[in-house]
Design a protein around this motif. Structure first.
Motif, PDB file in Angstrom:
ATOM      1  N   THR A 392      22.813 -25.890   8.325  1.00 36.07           N
ATOM      2  CA  THR A 392      23.439 -25.128   9.401  1.00 36.07           C
ATOM      3  C   THR A 392      23.932 -23.789   8.873  1.00 36.07           C
ATOM      4  OG1 THR A 392      24.132 -27.201  10.407  1.00 36.07           O
ATOM      5  CG2 THR A 392      25.269 -25.205  11.154  1.00 36.07           C
ATOM      6  N   ASN A 393      23.571 -22.750   9.569  1.00 34.88           N
ATOM      7  CA  ASN A 393      23.966 -21.393   9.175  1.00 34.88           C
ATOM      8  C   ASN A 393      25.097 -20.932  10.079  1.00 34.88           C
ATOM      9  OD1 ASN A 393      24.183 -18.684   8.628  1.00 34.88           O
ATOM     10  ND2 ASN A 393      22.037 -18.181   9.099  1.00 34.88           N
ATOM     11  N   THR A 394      26.299 -20.860   9.525  1.00 41.11           N
ATOM     12  CA  THR A 394      27.444 -20.409  10.330  1.00 41.11           C
ATOM     13  C   THR A 394      27.735 -18.934  10.099  1.00 41.11           C
ATOM     14  OG1 THR A 394      29.021 -21.057   8.606  1.00 41.11           O
ATOM     15  CG2 THR A 394      28.507 -22.710  10.281  1.00 41.11           C
ATOM     16  N   SER A 395      26.863 -18.248   9.361  1.00 42.19           N
ATOM     17  CA  SER A 395      27.089 -16.822   9.075  1.00 42.19           C
ATOM     18  C   SER A 395      26.308 -15.946  10.046  1.00 42.19           C
ATOM     19  CB  SER A 395      26.667 -16.510   7.638  1.00 42.19           C
ATOM     20  OG  SER A 395      25.255 -16.431   7.566  1.00 42.19           O
ATOM     21  N   GLY A 396      26.451 -14.655   9.891  1.00 41.64           N
ATOM     22  CA  GLY A 396      25.784 -13.721  10.795  1.00 41.64           C
ATOM     23  C   GLY A 396      24.436 -13.223  10.297  1.00 41.64           C
ATOM     24  N   MET A 397      23.945 -13.783   9.194  1.00 39.84           N
ATOM     25  CA  MET A 397      22.679 -13.324   8.604  1.00 39.84           C
ATOM     26  C   MET A 397      21.750 -14.523   8.446  1.00 39.84           C
ATOM     27  SD  MET A 397      22.975 -10.953   5.218  1.00 39.84           S
ATOM     28  CE  MET A 397      21.414 -10.204   4.798  1.00 39.84           C
TER      29      MET A 397
END
Ligand code: C2O
Ligand code: CU
Ligand code: CU
Length: 472
Positions: A392-397
């Motif tokens: 899961t990618n919780t960042s903006g990139m």
């Protein structure tokens, strides 16, 4: 004083994703590519010659050393090479026949060599801390007990991979097998590997590397070490193998003729069947193979391979050009089914969760909140036991997530089933901001310590990498 292209790129590299929009605006002041596009011919990658061979094994020797090459017309660039070539020479391996490569480090910095996509013993995987000191040598063994596929080898030194790869330490590694040979796909001069890497140059021709934590983006698109090259093709089928060897840049490949692309392979080799698609996204570390039939075009037609993720102001919206010549007899085929792919179970008993995020207090990229620590083991999968990984990618990139030792099969991306181009064997998968992917994998043949990480090399170095210890 107006900013130079170099200064803008440095600001961009320092500022990262948040700077993207101002960066593109600033770059539009140049409104021209750094060097004329489609002015030089695509360089065919050299094939590495064996040093010797016996009944089971082919032996190779590579010396890592600096070399002065011409990349930008009329300028000389010092690069770091495998055997003097940038990109490195292609290693051609056969399924189930061992390759042994002795690497000698003739550079002034420690290095380690990783063959991306290879199923190898841990001491031949190029672990980030398993370094070859300047002047020293190390022998890597590749059993090649895996199917035909386009892999690539590159440097993997802890916290220095971004620089070392930018300086030139990357090459292709191809495995062939009988299943692939029986398909009668285009071969020889009609089977071309294209390593795509973006780079920026200083006025004197030297590489303008900046050790950003966030983004290392060049303003010049190189294919096999040539800026925006052109390839003269005959009117017939070609197999093109694309490797995204860029540090950060994602591409979306499309033909400006408007014709669809026919994808035949992904990271882990042939798809079960050709997949026809208008465009193909390719993140750092990923590979994709296509067959293009240039017989569909009249002699004289020029077709640009576009990058839908780039911008026209600096020319990063183009990659290379195909200049179609006369039709040619073509005995190759493009079968409607390529190989049988066994599905790993979609309901494994082990599930692991990984969160990709930015630690805003340190400015470092982390997996499950932690920086890379070679002394820490993060997960301990059991050999031969299928596992589901939820990333899961919780960042903006976006982060291209890559695992060593094994290939995987994607179960879903952002809640929907993967396209046919991403459903079969892969080792790297893009995880878009605010989304998750799920895949099933199984570690086979070897136990020991391997890494998994983001393949944006700026992130990998700072510090989006973790370690698994595969248990018996
Ligand atoms: Cu292409 Cu761990 O690397
Ligand atoms: Cu790898
Ligand atoms: Cu990342």
């Amino acid at each position: 004083m107006p900013l130079t292209r170099r200064q803008v790129l440095q600001m961009m590299a320092a500022g990262g994703a948040a700077m993207l929009v101002p960066f593109e605006r600033a770059m539009s002041a140049f409104a021209a590519p750094s060097t004329p596009q489609f002015a030089v011919a695509l360089k065919k990658l050299k094939v590495l010659a064996k040093t010797s061979s016996d009944s089971t094994t082919d032996y190779y020797d590579i010396v890592m050393r600096p070399a002065s090459v011409t990349i930008m017309p009329g300028k000389t660039t010092e690069v770091w090479t495998y055997n003097g070539s940038y990109p490195g020479p292609t290693i051609k391996a056969k399924s189930n026949r061992r390759v042994v490569v002795r690497h000698t480090n003739g550079l002034g910095v420690p290095t380690t060599v990783h063959t991306h996509g290879a199923n190898v013993p841990p001491d031949s995987d190029g672990h980030p801390t398993d370094l070859i000191a300047p002047g020293a040598a190390k022998t890597y063994t590749y059993p090649n007990t895996q199917v035909a596929s386009t892999l690539w080898y590159h440097d993997h030194a802890a916290h220095s991979t971004s620089r070392n790869v930018y300086m030139g330490l990357a090459g292709a590694y191809q495995i062939s097998d009988r299943v692939e040979a029986a398909l009668n796909l285009p071969t020889g001069a009609y089977d071309i590997t294209c390593i795509i890497q973006d780079r920026s140059f200083n006025a004197d021709g030297s590489l303008a590397f900046v050790d950003s934590h966030n983004s290392v983006l060049g303003d010049t698109i190189l294919v096999n070490g040539r800026p925006w090259p052109r390839l003269a093709v005959a009117g017939r089928k070609y197999r093109l193998r694309f490797v995204n060897g860029s540090n950060t840049r994602e591409y979306e490949l499309r033909l400006d003729s408007g014709a669809s692309l026919t994808q035949i392979a992904s990271d882990g080799g042939l798809l079960s069947a050709p997949f026809v698609t208008p465009s193909i996204r390719l993140s750092p570390g990923e590979r994709v193979e296509v067959v293009i039939d240039f017989a569909a075009y009249a002699a004289g037609t020029r077709i640009v391979l576009q990058n839908l993720k780039g911008v026209s102001t600096d020319g990063t919206d183009s990659i290379m050009r195909f200049d179609v010549g006369s039709p040619e007899a073509d005995l190759s085929s493009l079968p409607s089914s390529l190989r049988t792919i066994a599905r790993l179970t979609s309901t494994p008993t082990v599930t692991r969760n990984f969160t990709l995020s930015l630690n805003t207090s340190t400015g470092l990229w982390v997996i499950n909140g932690q920086s890379f620590d070679p002394n820490r083991v993060d997960v301990q999968p059991k050999i031969n036991v299928p596992e589901k990984w939820v990333v899961t990618n919780t960042s903006g990139m976006a982060h291209p997530f890559h695992i060593h030792l094994a290939m995987f099969q994607l179960l879903q991306r952002a809640g929907t089933p993967p396209s046919a181009g991403e459903r079969d064997w892969k080792d790297t998968v893009r995880v878009d901001p605010g989304t998750s992917v799920e895949f099933v994998t199984k570690f086979t043949n070897y136990t020991g310590r391997y890494v998994y990480h983001c393949h944006n090399l700026a992130h990998e170095d700072h510090d989006m990498m973790a370690q698994m210890n595969v248990l018996a």
